[in-house]
Write an enzyme that holds these catalytic residues in place. Sequence first.
Site, PDB file in Angstrom:
ATOM      1  N   ARG A  16      39.804  21.993   8.695  1.00 41.39           N
ATOM      2  CA  ARG A  16      39.641  21.172   7.475  1.00 41.39           C
ATOM      3  C   ARG A  16      38.558  20.100   7.628  1.00 41.39           C
ATOM      4  O   ARG A  16      38.545  19.104   6.914  1.00 41.39           O
ATOM      5  CB  ARG A  16      40.951  20.516   7.058  1.00 41.39           C
ATOM      6  N   LYS A  70      24.006  19.554   0.985  1.00 41.11           N
ATOM      7  CA  LYS A  70      24.244  20.916   0.493  1.00 41.11           C
ATOM      8  C   LYS A  70      24.448  21.821   1.700  1.00 41.11           C
ATOM      9  O   LYS A  70      23.580  21.898   2.572  1.00 41.11           O
ATOM     10  CB  LYS A  70      23.052  21.423  -0.326  1.00 41.11           C
ATOM     11  N   GLU A 125       7.578  22.240  -0.098  1.00 42.74           N
ATOM     12  CA  GLU A 125       8.530  21.223  -0.566  1.00 42.74           C
ATOM     13  C   GLU A 125       7.866  19.839  -0.628  1.00 42.74           C
ATOM     14  O   GLU A 125       8.224  19.018  -1.461  1.00 42.74           O
ATOM     15  CB  GLU A 125       9.775  21.183   0.335  1.00 42.74           C
ATOM     16  N   LYS A 175      13.730  11.920  -1.215  1.00 45.84           N
ATOM     17  CA  LYS A 175      14.900  12.771  -1.424  1.00 45.84           C
ATOM     18  C   LYS A 175      16.188  11.976  -1.223  1.00 45.84           C
ATOM     19  O   LYS A 175      17.133  12.113  -2.001  1.00 45.84           O
ATOM     20  CB  LYS A 175      14.867  14.000  -0.499  1.00 45.84           C
ATOM     21  N   GLU A 191      24.786  16.652  -7.885  1.00 46.33           N
ATOM     22  CA  GLU A 191      23.833  17.351  -8.746  1.00 46.33           C
ATOM     23  C   GLU A 191      24.340  17.474 -10.190  1.00 46.33           C
ATOM     24  O   GLU A 191      24.310  18.538 -10.799  1.00 46.33           O
ATOM     25  CB  GLU A 191      23.537  18.746  -8.162  1.00 46.33           C
ATOM     26  N   ARG A 203      19.512  14.857  -9.631  1.00 46.95           N
ATOM     27  CA  ARG A 203      19.213  15.693  -8.452  1.00 46.95           C
ATOM     28  C   ARG A 203      18.634  17.047  -8.843  1.00 46.95           C
ATOM     29  O   ARG A 203      17.930  17.678  -8.056  1.00 46.95           O
ATOM     30  CB  ARG A 203      20.486  15.872  -7.605  1.00 46.95           C
ATOM     31  N   ASN A 257      14.994  20.898  -8.052  1.00 46.78           N
ATOM     32  CA  ASN A 257      14.948  22.349  -8.194  1.00 46.78           C
ATOM     33  C   ASN A 257      13.703  22.841  -8.924  1.00 46.78           C
ATOM     34  O   ASN A 257      13.623  24.026  -9.263  1.00 46.78           O
ATOM     35  CB  ASN A 257      16.196  22.844  -8.925  1.00 46.78           C
ATOM     36  N   HIS A 267      12.268  26.235  -8.215  1.00 49.30           N
ATOM     37  CA  HIS A 267      13.301  27.000  -7.503  1.00 49.30           C
ATOM     38  C   HIS A 267      13.997  28.041  -8.366  1.00 49.30           C
ATOM     39  O   HIS A 267      14.620  28.952  -7.828  1.00 49.30           O
ATOM     40  CB  HIS A 267      14.348  26.052  -6.914  1.00 49.30           C
ATOM     41  N   HIS A 277      13.715  31.055  -6.330  1.00 47.83           N
ATOM     42  CA  HIS A 277      14.884  31.671  -5.680  1.00 47.83           C
ATOM     43  C   HIS A 277      15.005  33.148  -6.041  1.00 47.83           C
ATOM     44  O   HIS A 277      15.382  33.973  -5.209  1.00 47.83           O
ATOM     45  CB  HIS A 277      16.173  30.954  -6.105  1.00 47.83           C
ATOM     46  N   HIS A 332      11.301  30.498   2.374  1.00 47.19           N
ATOM     47  CA  HIS A 332      11.736  29.800   1.167  1.00 47.19           C
ATOM     48  C   HIS A 332      10.547  29.090   0.496  1.00 47.19           C
ATOM     49  O   HIS A 332      10.344  29.187  -0.705  1.00 47.19           O
ATOM     50  CB  HIS A 332      12.829  28.795   1.559  1.00 47.19           C
TER      51      HIS A 332
HETATM   52  N1  GLY Z   1      17.062  21.471  -2.181  1.00 44.43           N
HETATM   53  C1  GLY Z   1      17.473  20.841  -3.375  1.00 44.43           C
HETATM   54  C2  GLY Z   1      18.582  19.869  -3.188  1.00 44.43           C
HETATM   55  O1  GLY Z   1      18.914  19.522  -2.081  1.00 44.43           O
HETATM   56  O2  GLY Z   1      19.169  19.441  -4.147  1.00 44.43           O
END
Ligand code: GLY
Length: 366
Positions: free
Chosen positions: A117, A139, A181, A219, A229, A233, A237, A240, A244, A259
């Site tokens: 946990r 993330k 990035e 960031k 998000e 946030r 993206n 992306h 993606h 990526h």
């Molecule tokens: N890579 C985008 C984020 O961390 O929200």
Amino acid sequence: MKKPQLVWDIKPVSYILGKDAVKLSKKRLEEYNKRIVLVDENTQRHCLPVFEEQMEGFDIDGVIIIKANASNKSIDQTVHVWNELSRLGAERDTLLINLGGGVVSDLGGFAAATFKRGINFVNFPTSLLGMVDAAIGGKTGLDFGGIKNQVGLFINPVCVIIDPVFLKTLDQKQLLSGYAELLKCGLIMDKDLWETVENVRYNSVEEWDSLIVQSARNKVDIVRHDTYEKGLRKILNFGHTVGHAIESFLINKGLDITHGEAVAAGMICETYISSKFYEFECTRIKEIINTIDNNFDRFDLKKEDIPVLLELMQHDKKNKDGKYHFSLLRRLGKAVHDIEVDDDLIRESIEFYIEKKECESEEDNS
Ligand code: GLY
């Protein structure tokens, strides 16, 4: 470069950024009774020796090794990490040290957060992409069913240690991936950063240390205000949604793409889409696209691939009510989020990319 260095305690995460960050982190990490390092095959070879040299005298209780590269961010690898944590006797007060790029921090963070946990973890990003993006913001997760990041958690490491010392371990492809990035960070929120990087090819950048600190700070600033998000946030993206889809599509075909390379392609498409919503001078669009093209080769996509790409985009987590939602550029250095875009415009943007079209408007009137 002056001396870009920063220790930034923003509960619940501490950030140690810049030169000698690894050395500076040693005391904090020694507070944990048991320390296990997670590496992939590449970072075991190239980064673990650097880490051990910088952390002289720091005891490690075990090393877990996973396979390198993006296609291995899988549930099988996660099970392997859980098995190894059990074998090494990890307990709630054990610290998992994620030493690697985005795959290691995403998968390691997820494995740590779900083992017993939740055990503590820290991220030592060793790739440029990890330093400016993946290791920051909590993330974690893995790819599932052919979809990127389909399973995962938002869960923060106790500390993120970003030290440019690991840059020397990177090959050009990895450096380039992170560079995408950096470009994105400039485009969405930092015109100064963009102006610093736009005229320099990625392999001639001399000021990586300060660029990394600047981009990482940007960031951190976003994720501290919107960890989950819900709004702001989402601007991270940009590039992306299409990116993606291209990444999943080409990886599913067995191509070895990064990526950042996919995001670079996505940014061309999404700059085009942005220009259809907001007034952009053609010179500005060309400036953005030329900067990307100067560093990244275009992928050999075909018009027949577009329906598959659209299908992949349906899984994008920003979508709502089955409609595509994008983060777009309002202008250079300012992004907006939750913009609904229809299929036709997405299709047009990918054709714009495939055919290397140029901005068409005669007048530069914004
Ligand atoms: N890579 C985008 C984020 O961390 O929200």
